[in-house]
Design a protein around this motif. Structure first.
Motif, PDB file in Angstrom:
ATOM      1  N   MET A 353      -1.076  -2.842   2.821  1.00 15.65           N
ATOM      2  CA  MET A 353      -1.648  -4.125   3.232  1.00 15.65           C
ATOM      3  C   MET A 353      -0.990  -4.623   4.504  1.00 15.65           C
ATOM      4  SD  MET A 353      -1.800  -6.139  -0.439  1.00 15.65           S
ATOM      5  CE  MET A 353      -0.009  -6.089  -0.629  1.00 15.65           C
ATOM      6  N   CYS A 354      -1.768  -5.309   5.325  1.00 13.24           N
ATOM      7  CA  CYS A 354      -1.188  -6.024   6.463  1.00 13.24           C
ATOM      8  C   CYS A 354      -0.511  -7.287   5.925  1.00 13.24           C
ATOM      9  CB  CYS A 354      -2.274  -6.368   7.484  1.00 13.24           C
ATOM     10  SG  CYS A 354      -3.229  -7.866   7.111  1.00 13.24           S
ATOM     11  N   PRO A 355       0.324  -7.963   6.722  1.00 14.92           N
ATOM     12  CA  PRO A 355       1.035  -9.156   6.223  1.00 14.92           C
ATOM     13  C   PRO A 355       0.122 -10.279   5.737  1.00 14.92           C
ATOM     14  CG  PRO A 355       2.042  -8.363   8.247  1.00 14.92           C
ATOM     15  CD  PRO A 355       0.767  -7.593   8.074  1.00 14.92           C
ATOM     16  N   HIS A 356      -1.068 -10.404   6.359  1.00 14.15           N
ATOM     17  CA  HIS A 356      -1.996 -11.463   5.948  1.00 14.15           C
ATOM     18  C   HIS A 356      -2.620 -11.143   4.597  1.00 14.15           C
ATOM     19  CE1 HIS A 356      -1.712 -10.970  10.287  1.00 14.15           C
ATOM     20  NE2 HIS A 356      -1.796 -12.292  10.373  1.00 14.15           N
ATOM     21  N   SER A 357      -3.022  -9.874   4.447  1.00 14.05           N
ATOM     22  CA  SER A 357      -3.610  -9.446   3.177  1.00 14.05           C
ATOM     23  C   SER A 357      -2.596  -9.573   2.043  1.00 14.05           C
ATOM     24  CB  SER A 357      -4.094  -7.994   3.298  1.00 14.05           C
ATOM     25  OG  SER A 357      -4.966  -7.843   4.410  1.00 14.05           O
ATOM     26  N   ALA A 358      -1.328  -9.302   2.345  1.00 14.04           N
ATOM     27  CA  ALA A 358      -0.278  -9.398   1.326  1.00 14.04           C
ATOM     28  C   ALA A 358      -0.147 -10.822   0.794  1.00 14.04           C
ATOM     29  CB  ALA A 358       1.062  -8.936   1.902  1.00 14.04           C
ATOM     30  N   ILE A 359      -0.349 -11.798   1.653  1.00 13.62           N
ATOM     31  CA  ILE A 359      -0.310 -13.193   1.209  1.00 13.62           C
ATOM     32  C   ILE A 359      -1.487 -13.483   0.281  1.00 13.62           C
ATOM     33  CG2 ILE A 359      -0.645 -15.571   2.034  1.00 13.62           C
ATOM     34  CD1 ILE A 359       1.251 -14.857   4.342  1.00 13.62           C
ATOM     35  N   GLY A 360      -2.643 -12.895   0.593  1.00 13.79           N
ATOM     36  CA  GLY A 360      -3.791 -13.025  -0.305  1.00 13.79           C
ATOM     37  C   GLY A 360      -3.517 -12.392  -1.654  1.00 13.79           C
TER      38      GLY A 360
END
Length: 434
Positions: A353-360
């Motif tokens: 995951m990219c960092p943004h997706s990881a937050i999701g």
């Protein structure tokens, strides 16, 4: 289709006027006067439709008779010509992958739909100037979406040193009708300068300016499509109870989901997840909205201290805090939590995951853990391909992230961008001399 300003101090306009104007004269945001509800028969058989068919039905319900159906179908089919698959990660957690378009980020949906809508409305003798601020992916999506479109010039503002190398290459190596300014400041500075440009009388007289940020209503319309499509994909698997977690910066993506729910999509709840720039989660938990300067994080596209779409969320719920918090739960996470999650999910599920997706992912997992209902499927929006953030992700997972072929060539192109101060008057003079 009529649209009004959230500040209600500007006249109602048509879709064409709203798309080209971007912002109302009173500095509010355009909202549809009426959001139609799709019939139950649509949801009863939604799993039988493909993505383009779903997008066409949703756009018809939203736009009404603004565009003839045959032309609208052409716009939808041309703009939404790639998939947004739902991938099973583990247990009842799913990833809605929105990075299969030209620039490997969810912004491709909005930018491509907008460019084709504008091209439809633009007459041969008209010239339009698109002005956009980006924290990363918007710029590259807009650059690709409008590249070579006759009669349209594009100017992109991005914060110096605050976008990834690949993101910067994507928005500064395009050429033709696309120009980039590297601003010595934050994304909030870029966004402020764009808003000032739209309110400047001299610029309005000399240039026909329009915005491609999520403040433009034509960006929000297609962002509702993939929520319906995700539901259809899970319904094919026998799952019809869904929760979405939306990693958020300017909150346009969440607005797209909320519009989908207003149109009848049976979503149990939305989780709005941010990094430490937690202005909206704080509001959802306290009732206090207090914008502040943004803080730089590894999820840079979400580094927004004053989310521009927040008034739209309030408008969708008639300014009712109780109604908002019934549908939306706010969560926020640190860089350290983001890094640990990227590593853990890679080890557990072999999913990068990219960092943004990881937050999701963190938002949906925390919600599902609290809910403890195995019948509910949790979908987080995976907003960008991990390769766009390889310099962050690879050290975390201690493995290479494969770069898609269409990105490899871009990395070695020569960057072309002019460095400017975060001063509107500087930008104004540049625009007047283009």
């Amino acid at each position: 289709m009529k649209l009004y300003s959230t500040k209600r101090e500007a006249p109602e306009v048509t879709l064409k006027e709203a798309v080209f104007r971007g912002l109302p004269q009173d500095n509010g945001l355009y909202m549809p006067e009426h959001i139609g509800t799709l019939p139950q028969s649509f949801f009863d058989h939604i799993e039988e439709l493909n993505f383009q068919e779903i997008a066409f039905e949703v756009s018809k319900a939203l736009l009404g008779d603004e565009i003839p159906e045959d032309k609208l179908k052409e716009i939808v089919d041309d703009a939404i010509n790639f998939e947004a698959p739902v991938r099973h990660v583990h247990d009842n957690i799913y990833s809605l992958e929105l990075f299969h378009g030209p620039t490997l980020a969810f912004k491709d949906f909005g930018a491509r739909f907008m460019s084709r809508l504008m091209s439809y409305f633009l007459t041969e003798d008209e010239e339009l100037h698109i002005l956009v601020a980006t924290s990363g992916d918007t710029g590259s999506a807009v650059a690709q979406g409008f590249l070579g479109v006759p009669g349209i010039k594009v100017t992109i503002l991005y914060p110096s040193g605050k976008v990834s190398h690949i993101q910067e290459q994507q928005l500064t190596t395009v050429g033709q009708n696309v120009q980039a300014f590297e601003v010595e400041g934050t994304f909030d500075d870029c966004q402020r300068m764009v808003k000032e440009a739209f309110l400047d009388k001299e610029l309005s007289q000399k240039l026909r300016l329009s915005s491609a940020n999520s403040i433009n209503i034509s960006r929000l319309i297609p962002q509702s499509f993939y929520y319906f499509n995700a539901y259809a994909q899970l319904k094919r698997q026998g799952k019809d109870k869904v929760v979405f977690c939306v990693p958020s910066g300017n909150f346009g993506n969440l607005c797209g989901g909320l519009i989908a729910k207003r149109m009848g999509l049976p979503v149990i709840r939305f989780v709005a997840a941010t990094n430490v720039n937690d202005v909206v989660p704080t509001y959802l938990n306290t009732g206090v909205f207090s914008p502040r300067p943004s803080t730089a994080t590894i999820s840079n596209a979400m580094d927004v201290g004053n989310p521009s779409n927040f008034p739209r969320i309030r408008e969708l719920y008639d300014q009712s805090f109780e109604a908002e918090t019934t549908d939306i739960l706010g969560k926020h996470y640190t860089d350290q939590q983001t890094k640990e999650t990227i590593h853990t999910v890679f080890d557990r599920a072999d999913y990068i995951m990219c960092p943004h997706s990881a937050i999701g992912y963190m938002g949906i997992k925390e919600y599902l853990d609290e809910l403890d209902d195995e019948a509910v499927a949790g979908i987080f929006l995976s907003t960008a391909h991990a390769a766009k953030f390889g310099d962050v992700v690879e050290p975390i997972i201690d493995a290479p992230v494969e770069i898609p072929e269409r990105l490899v060539e871009i990395v070695n192109r020569e960057k072309v961008a002019e460095l400017i101060a975060p001063d509107f008057e500087v930008l104004k003079q540049k625009l007047l001399n283009i």
